[in-house]
Design an enzyme around this catalytic site. Sequence first.
Site, PDB file in Angstrom:
ATOM      1  N   GLY A   1      -5.282  -2.607   8.876  1.00 10.18           N
ATOM      2  CA  GLY A   1      -4.897  -1.471   9.702  1.00 10.18           C
ATOM      3  C   GLY A   1      -4.698  -1.815  11.160  1.00 10.18           C
TER       4      GLY A   1
ATOM      5  N   GLY B   1      -0.301  -3.641   3.977  1.00 13.88           N
ATOM      6  CA  GLY B   1      -0.943  -2.335   3.982  1.00 13.88           C
ATOM      7  C   GLY B   1      -0.184  -1.375   4.867  1.00 13.88           C
ATOM      8  CB  SER B   2      -1.062   0.043   8.150  1.00 13.81           C
ATOM      9  OG  SER B   2      -2.396   0.057   7.691  1.00 13.81           O
TER      10      SER B   2
ATOM     11  CE  LYS C   1      -7.058  -1.238  -0.239  1.00 12.70           C
ATOM     12  NZ  LYS C   1      -6.987  -2.697  -0.309  1.00 12.70           N
TER      13      LYS C   1
ATOM     14  CG  ASP D   1      -2.093  -0.818   1.193  1.00 13.63           C
ATOM     15  OD1 ASP D   1      -2.266  -1.523   0.182  1.00 13.63           O
ATOM     16  OD2 ASP D   1      -2.899  -0.784   2.157  1.00 13.63           O
TER      17      ASP D   1
END
Lengths: 303, 216
Positions: free
Chosen positions: A162, A244-245, A90, A33
């Site tokens: 997240g 992601g994060s 997304k 991400d």
Amino acid sequence: MSPKSPKGTANSGNVINLKTGLAEMLKGGVIMDVVTADQAKIAEDAGAVAVMALERVPSDIRAAGGVARMSPPELVEEIMASVSIPVMAKCRIGHFAEAQILEAIGVDYIDESEVLTPADEDYHIDKQQFKVPFVCGATCLAEGLRRIGEGAALIRTKGEPGTGNIVEAVRHMREINQDLKRVLTLDDAELMTEAKDLGAPFELLKIVRDEGGLPVPNFAAGGIATPADAALCMQLGAQTVFVGSGIFKSDNPANFAKAIVKSVAHFDDPKMVLEASKGLGEAMSGIEIAEIQDNMRMAKRGW
Amino acid sequence: MTKKKLNIGVLALQGCVDRHRPHIEAAGASFCAVKTPEEFESVDALILPGGESTTMLKLIDTFDLEESLKKVFAAKPVWGICAGSILMAETAYVSSRTNVRDLMQQREISPPCGRRDDSEEVQKSFGLLPITIERNGYGRQRESHNAVVDGFEVSFIRAPLVKAVNDNVEILASHDGTPVWLRSGRYMVTTFHPELTLSYPSPMHRAFIDLVRASA
């Protein structure tokens, strides 16, 4: 190609083998991400196989609350211009107009994602209508087969995004593995009842049984924060990981990015995963799933 | 006396590896995924598979595999597919046919990885074949397509485009006027993916294994 165009022929390119084909090329890799062109370059330089262009990483989406939508087109274009690897973006569950915009921009993969606020509580996007391939989340085999039935060319777990907490992604991988084991033992009569019980399309279930596995690749996503998390998902059967994060919310994103790439390449060699795990600094801080209010559990979005 | 079975290695740092197994086995050879120096030494030939060339280059560097790879290149047949053909080219341009340059100028985005201009940046390659290739030369995923090559329907996925070929390279097949299957000595490249759509073994796998037998 217009999303309204009818089912494609070999020449139009709207055929499933080209869509799953790109996912085949992403196997054994890490998809990261990113929220800026600079982050995208850090990801590419660390060896990412693709980037997911986002306005905010999931942990910030969670913190910000409100409605999370598709990223601004300019941001996606800027990230596409900055790197040579595939760029994904997304759209909200069911929001086919956002998907049409992303296809018009020319992104390489669309994630119909529970990380964003769903636009439709009953229907996912009819992904057969698009030339650009889709990835969708699945918590179990039946959910994956429903998405494949709609045209998804790649399935990923719906680990709680997240949170830096791998437990939900592991649950989904285990669930899919257990479902697969059971389905592989069924005869045709049992398969129809299984299709009814699971709520999965019979024809796809039959393909799974006959071919001995899912008809599209299966990646892991949600809560991956360390090289060990990535190795765990790969050993449970994921063919690539989305992070992601976990990268850009860590102490040293470039190091974390490289370390996770290394770990995935040698996921089955503990010495190499050990090497990858050293000298990294702090991982992103995590959240215990039980502390998340039910309406903020993203894995429960979609069906 | 049966001859020893050929051991065909597929570079397994990243990319489309396992899909080669049934083709290789159907052609009467053994499949072996390789990513360590010891594994490189055990193979009779090497396939550089489809995947992301930047990721493969990064991992070759990270795991110090360049010397081992060069030993294989110096002695054994090598087949590069899509990303693999980029690694084998003499010159590999980085480009995707989008409006990248305009967009970069308009927004003053600095070019990736020190590249000056989207048509001129060259990425590292091993120069096994005297060809010039452009990464993603047909475009992005939207431009991925199936096409009939030599009578067989195969996939071009974000494929590279062969832009120039030296005289001593044999063109085994072209599509739309562009060479897509080439050979020079014991090196072979295809810019498309025979492993995805064809029945086992694909004619390209068969041709490569014939090449390996001939050079053994």
